[in-house]
Design a protein around this motif. Sequence first.
Motif, PDB file in Angstrom:
ATOM      1  N   ALA A 134       0.831  -1.205   0.000  1.00 39.71           N
ATOM      2  CA  ALA A 134       0.000   0.000   0.000  1.00 39.71           C
ATOM      3  C   ALA A 134       0.866   1.255   0.000  1.00 39.71           C
ATOM      4  N   ARG A 135       0.392   2.262  -0.715  1.00 40.65           N
ATOM      5  CA  ARG A 135       1.117   3.530  -0.792  1.00 40.65           C
ATOM      6  C   ARG A 135       0.256   4.664  -0.245  1.00 40.65           C
ATOM      7  N   SER A 136       0.922   5.675   0.268  1.00 34.59           N
ATOM      8  CA  SER A 136       0.223   6.831   0.818  1.00 34.59           C
ATOM      9  C   SER A 136      -0.556   7.547  -0.269  1.00 34.59           C
ATOM     10  N   LYS A 137      -1.789   7.921   0.050  1.00 35.60           N
ATOM     11  CA  LYS A 137      -2.590   8.719  -0.873  1.00 35.60           C
ATOM     12  C   LYS A 137      -2.167  10.182  -0.863  1.00 35.60           C
ATOM     13  N   VAL A 138      -1.247  10.521   0.059  1.00 35.76           N
ATOM     14  CA  VAL A 138      -0.773  11.903   0.159  1.00 35.76           C
ATOM     15  C   VAL A 138       0.472  12.119  -0.686  1.00 35.76           C
ATOM     16  N   ASP A 139       1.481  11.261  -0.530  1.00 44.10           N
ATOM     17  CA  ASP A 139       2.737  11.470  -1.252  1.00 44.10           C
ATOM     18  C   ASP A 139       3.110  10.333  -2.197  1.00 44.10           C
ATOM     19  N   GLY A 140       2.299   9.260  -2.238  1.00 42.84           N
ATOM     20  CA  GLY A 140       2.559   8.171  -3.169  1.00 42.84           C
ATOM     21  C   GLY A 140       3.645   7.205  -2.758  1.00 42.84           C
ATOM     22  N   LEU A 141       4.257   7.417  -1.612  1.00 43.45           N
ATOM     23  CA  LEU A 141       5.321   6.541  -1.135  1.00 43.45           C
ATOM     24  C   LEU A 141       4.734   5.387  -0.333  1.00 43.45           C
ATOM     25  N   PRO A 142       5.483   4.274  -0.177  1.00 46.82           N
ATOM     26  CA  PRO A 142       4.969   3.134   0.595  1.00 46.82           C
ATOM     27  C   PRO A 142       4.572   3.549   2.009  1.00 46.82           C
ATOM     28  N   LEU A 143       3.437   3.056   2.469  1.00 48.10           N
ATOM     29  CA  LEU A 143       3.010   3.360   3.832  1.00 48.10           C
ATOM     30  C   LEU A 143       3.923   2.660   4.831  1.00 48.10           C
ATOM     31  N   PRO A 144       4.354   3.351   5.868  1.00 45.63           N
ATOM     32  CA  PRO A 144       5.150   2.706   6.915  1.00 45.63           C
ATOM     33  C   PRO A 144       4.369   1.565   7.575  1.00 45.63           C
ATOM     34  N   SER A 145       5.099   0.555   8.029  1.00 42.08           N
ATOM     35  CA  SER A 145       4.481  -0.537   8.771  1.00 42.08           C
ATOM     36  C   SER A 145       4.029  -0.038  10.134  1.00 42.08           C
ATOM     37  N   LEU A 146       3.205  -0.844  10.811  1.00 46.90           N
ATOM     38  CA  LEU A 146       2.820  -0.482  12.176  1.00 46.90           C
ATOM     39  C   LEU A 146       4.034  -0.457  13.089  1.00 46.90           C
ATOM     40  N   GLN A 147       5.046  -1.255  12.774  1.00 45.05           N
ATOM     41  CA  GLN A 147       6.258  -1.249  13.588  1.00 45.05           C
ATOM     42  C   GLN A 147       6.995   0.088  13.443  1.00 45.05           C
ATOM     43  N   GLN A 148       7.102   0.589  12.211  1.00 50.13           N
ATOM     44  CA  GLN A 148       7.732   1.894  11.998  1.00 50.13           C
ATOM     45  C   GLN A 148       6.900   3.006  12.620  1.00 50.13           C
ATOM     46  N   LEU A 149       5.599   2.907  12.436  1.00 52.48           N
ATOM     47  CA  LEU A 149       4.705   3.934  12.959  1.00 52.48           C
ATOM     48  C   LEU A 149       4.746   3.959  14.484  1.00 52.48           C
ATOM     49  N   GLY A 150       4.666   2.776  15.107  1.00 55.48           N
ATOM     50  CA  GLY A 150       4.698   2.710  16.566  1.00 55.48           C
ATOM     51  C   GLY A 150       5.999   3.234  17.139  1.00 55.48           C
ATOM     52  N   ALA A 151       7.113   2.901  16.482  1.00 59.61           N
ATOM     53  CA  ALA A 151       8.416   3.373  16.959  1.00 59.61           C
ATOM     54  C   ALA A 151       8.494   4.892  16.904  1.00 59.61           C
ATOM     55  N   ARG A 152       7.919   5.493  15.852  1.00 56.14           N
ATOM     56  CA  ARG A 152       7.924   6.949  15.730  1.00 56.14           C
ATOM     57  C   ARG A 152       7.066   7.591  16.813  1.00 56.14           C
ATOM     58  N   LEU A 153       5.879   7.038  17.037  1.00 54.06           N
ATOM     59  CA  LEU A 153       4.978   7.575  18.057  1.00 54.06           C
ATOM     60  C   LEU A 153       5.624   7.496  19.438  1.00 54.06           C
ATOM     61  N   LEU A 154       6.244   6.358  19.741  1.00 53.32           N
ATOM     62  CA  LEU A 154       6.899   6.176  21.042  1.00 53.32           C
ATOM     63  C   LEU A 154       8.042   7.166  21.216  1.00 53.32           C
ATOM     64  N   ALA A 155       8.885   7.300  20.187  1.00 52.14           N
ATOM     65  CA  ALA A 155      10.026   8.212  20.280  1.00 52.14           C
ATOM     66  C   ALA A 155       9.557   9.656  20.450  1.00 52.14           C
TER      67      ALA A 155
END
Length: 287
Positions: A82-103
């Motif tokens: 899946a790709r972002s509907k905003v910038d067309g790049l691959p959507l980050p995984s939940l692991q990447q997303l969770g790590a960003r939110l935690l940091a």
Amino acid sequence: MGASDRLRWIDRGSPFTLMRPARDLRDVLRRHGYTVYDIGNQSHLEHEPPEDHTPYSETGYPGQAKYGVGYAIDIMPAAAGARSKVDGLPLPSLQQLGARLLADRNAGVPGIRWLKYMNWEPDRNNGGRCFKEAWRPTYKRTTSTDRGHIHMSGLTGYETSTVGAGYDPVTRIRGKDDDMSERASRVIEAWASGMPATSAKENVEPVKWRIRDEAWQKRVDGLLVALAASVEGLDMDAVLRRLDEHAAAEAERDAELADLVRQAKSGELDAAEFVRLVGEKLAAPAA
């Protein structure tokens, strides 16, 4: 009690409003293409005690949850490729997303400081470790069994807060964002102009907001430290651009700041005096 709570809520007209910063994040992630849920299903609504996916939570912190307000969202994994509907790049995984939110939460990034706790899987979806990251009020990690998504619950007191406006963890993962949200940048411009509202019609409290905002203080402190460390060899254009991020919406003060840089470059001002004068200009509302 759980079922009767739900029936009473239905009898009252089923009021539901998601707390503002959770709604802002939900909408940002949905625009990118994630599926994000807020109000719970029947099992959530009849859970005893009712928790943050319900509009009658009994687990509010640090205060009592407001009736009719939801405090939680669930972020579901994106489909493979899946790709972002905003910038067309691959959507980050939940692991990447969770790590960003935690940091970001542990770093005190303003846009996510409403977060009470988060359940997530840092290794893979529905497998590996599963943690509950909580701030009640200090940070503590425990194990969790809440798998297959990222669950986020918010603190009471932020029900109508705009602190999360402009916060986008996807762009932050991509390195296209910093500690200041778009909203914060607009507010800074309004401060500098002495305006009561931004161009987006957001109300501004110039003195109170400036004093209490962590991102503003971090940027001012960082700028002054950098200037104090070395006036010699400063890139005048780069300095002016950074000063402009803070306060340069009013032409007269722009000219005064530029003149201070010129004096520092020419040796007319030593580093200590230069930093003191720049600090005064940044702290004072524009005329």
